[in-house]
Write a protein that holds these residues in place. Structure first.
Motif, PDB file in Angstrom:
ATOM      1  N   MET A   1       0.831  -1.213   0.000  1.00  0.00           N
ATOM      2  CA  MET A   1       0.000   0.000   0.000  1.00  0.00           C
ATOM      3  C   MET A   1       0.871   1.271   0.000  1.00  0.00           C
ATOM      4  SD  MET A   1      -2.671   1.064   2.939  1.00  0.00           S
ATOM      5  CE  MET A   1      -4.314   1.166   2.320  1.00  0.00           C
ATOM      6  N   GLU A  26      -1.438  -3.363   3.098  1.00  0.00           N
ATOM      7  CA  GLU A  26      -2.827  -3.096   3.479  1.00  0.00           C
ATOM      8  C   GLU A  26      -3.233  -3.995   4.652  1.00  0.00           C
ATOM      9  OE1 GLU A  26      -5.480  -3.219   0.186  1.00  0.00           O
ATOM     10  OE2 GLU A  26      -7.208  -2.683   1.440  1.00  0.00           O
ATOM     11  N   GLU A  61      -0.490   3.207  -2.966  1.00  0.00           N
ATOM     12  CA  GLU A  61      -1.313   2.518  -3.950  1.00  0.00           C
ATOM     13  C   GLU A  61      -0.709   2.765  -5.335  1.00  0.00           C
ATOM     14  OE1 GLU A  61      -5.266   3.767  -2.548  1.00  0.00           O
ATOM     15  OE2 GLU A  61      -5.371   1.784  -1.623  1.00  0.00           O
ATOM     16  N   GLY A  77      -6.392   9.390   0.861  1.00  0.00           N
ATOM     17  CA  GLY A  77      -6.696   8.481   1.971  1.00  0.00           C
ATOM     18  C   GLY A  77      -5.605   8.334   3.011  1.00  0.00           C
ATOM     19  N   LYS A 150     -11.582   9.682   7.228  1.00  0.00           N
ATOM     20  CA  LYS A 150     -11.897   8.364   6.676  1.00  0.00           C
ATOM     21  C   LYS A 150     -10.703   7.807   5.894  1.00  0.00           C
ATOM     22  CE  LYS A 150     -16.147   6.136   5.052  1.00  0.00           C
ATOM     23  NZ  LYS A 150     -16.411   5.586   6.371  1.00  0.00           N
ATOM     24  N   LYS A 152      -7.466   5.534   4.539  1.00  0.00           N
ATOM     25  CA  LYS A 152      -7.078   4.134   4.338  1.00  0.00           C
ATOM     26  C   LYS A 152      -5.829   3.860   5.172  1.00  0.00           C
ATOM     27  CE  LYS A 152      -8.426   4.398  -0.500  1.00  0.00           C
ATOM     28  NZ  LYS A 152      -7.853   4.493  -1.845  1.00  0.00           N
ATOM     29  N   LEU A 153      -4.966   4.887   5.251  1.00  0.00           N
ATOM     30  CA  LEU A 153      -3.713   4.764   6.005  1.00  0.00           C
ATOM     31  C   LEU A 153      -3.657   5.879   7.041  1.00  0.00           C
ATOM     32  CD1 LEU A 153      -0.761   3.663   6.387  1.00  0.00           C
ATOM     33  CD2 LEU A 153      -0.062   5.341   4.671  1.00  0.00           C
ATOM     34  N   ARG A 179      -7.722  -1.052  12.988  1.00  0.00           N
ATOM     35  CA  ARG A 179      -7.186  -2.052  12.053  1.00  0.00           C
ATOM     36  C   ARG A 179      -8.276  -3.078  11.729  1.00  0.00           C
ATOM     37  NH1 ARG A 179      -3.222  -6.057  12.946  1.00  0.00           N
ATOM     38  NH2 ARG A 179      -4.457  -6.583  14.777  1.00  0.00           N
ATOM     39  N   GLY A 182     -10.499  -2.115   9.097  1.00  0.00           N
ATOM     40  CA  GLY A 182      -9.974  -1.991   7.733  1.00  0.00           C
ATOM     41  C   GLY A 182      -8.978  -0.873   7.510  1.00  0.00           C
ATOM     42  N   VAL A 183      -8.622  -0.141   8.588  1.00  0.00           N
ATOM     43  CA  VAL A 183      -7.634   0.931   8.420  1.00  0.00           C
ATOM     44  C   VAL A 183      -6.224   0.334   8.579  1.00  0.00           C
ATOM     45  CG1 VAL A 183      -6.854   3.174   9.290  1.00  0.00           C
ATOM     46  CG2 VAL A 183      -9.275   2.557   9.443  1.00  0.00           C
ATOM     47  N   THR A 184      -5.290   0.810   7.787  1.00  0.00           N
ATOM     48  CA  THR A 184      -3.887   0.416   7.898  1.00  0.00           C
ATOM     49  C   THR A 184      -3.181   1.494   8.713  1.00  0.00           C
ATOM     50  OG1 THR A 184      -4.095  -0.597   5.726  1.00  0.00           O
ATOM     51  CG2 THR A 184      -1.854  -0.142   6.489  1.00  0.00           C
TER      52      THR A 184
END
Ligand code: ATP
Length: 232
Positions: A1, A26, A61, A77, A150, A152-153, A179, A182-184
């Motif tokens: 990721m 991820e 990504e 993200g 919100k 992703k990381l 985690r 779904g969060v890294t």
């Protein structure tokens, strides 16, 4: 990721990161440990885009972020909860949280509820100026504001700094909950044992370089890590 390769940065003429390689996959919690001044905060600042990169690359990504401005990274993200918190003391707690979602155009009501569910004290104090919160509550607010993006990381710099042990446990629990949702997470911590014990992998930094990396459980067992960072 996230893939950092050969990263070099400097403050004026003084180079402080000398070719950092680091990856975050991820769904992982990755912990970065190291002594004061090793360059952990500087690395986080490069990833979030507030510190310019002199050489090397940062990919997230499919995007090359090496020279992207910090607001572009938020849109992709990445959220950063910086060391020292940097909340807006004159604004209400909830106003601070809403600022974490500044780049979003969708409905943020559910995320606000999520933050209040993770940190009920912030709901109780939602109309108070953020500057009136205790240190631990401000730390929660900084993390809550990052959640509002919100991401992703999430980049968390010293999330347990200066907190009483019971609050440290609460923050670590929130990190694992995030985690599981779904969060890294990439987490810098002085509290190396606690941070490694919830992490999948870890990196050890010394004077601007990565000196060790591996599975968190292997680092906890490594005599060099135990001696230098775990007080063993
Ligand atoms: P700490 O846990 O103390 O924050 P750290 O591992 O996060 O340590 P950094 O804050 O990234 O380390 O600092 C790395 C090096 O860069 C240190 O030598 C520090 O003195 C220097 N440094 C940090 N910020 C600046 C700045 N704004 N200007 C000049 N030098 C800086």
């Amino acid at each position: 990721m996230l893939e950092v390769k050969g990263l070099v940065t400097a403050y004026g003429p003084i180079e402080v990161l000398h070719g950092i390689d680091l990856t975050v996959n991820e769904g992982e919690i990755v912990t970065l440990v190291g002594a004061n001044g090793a360059g952990k905060t500087t690395l986080m600042r490069c990833i979030s885009g507030v510190q310019p990169v002199r050489a090397g690359s940062i990919r997230f990504e499919d995007a090359d972020l090496t020279r992207a401005p910090d607001h572009a990274r938020a849109g992709l993200g990445i959220a950063h909860s910086p060391e020292g918190r940097q909340i807006f003391g004159d604004l209400e707690v909830e106003e601070n949280l809403r600022l974490g979602a500044y780049h979003r155009t969708d409905d943020i009501t559910a995320d606000l509820q999520e933050v209040y569910e993770l940190f009920p004290i912030l709901r109780d104090k939602c109309l108070q100026p953020a500057g009136s919160l205790s240190g631990g509550q401000q730390q929660m607010l900084a993390i809550g504001r990052a959640i509002m993006g919100k991401p992703k990381l999430m980049l968390l710099d010293e999330p347990s700094m200066g907190l009483a042990p019971v609050l440290v446990d609460q923050i670590l629990e929130v990190i694992t909950t995030l985690r599981d949702r779904g969060v890294t997470l990439l987490v810098v911590e002085q509290n190396a044992f606690a941070a490694l014990s919830i992490a999948d992998r870890g990196y050890v930094m010394e004077t601007g370089k990565i000196t060790l990396s591996g599975r968190a459980r292997d680092l906890i067992a490594d005599p060099r890590v135990r001696e230098a960072y775990l007080g063993a």
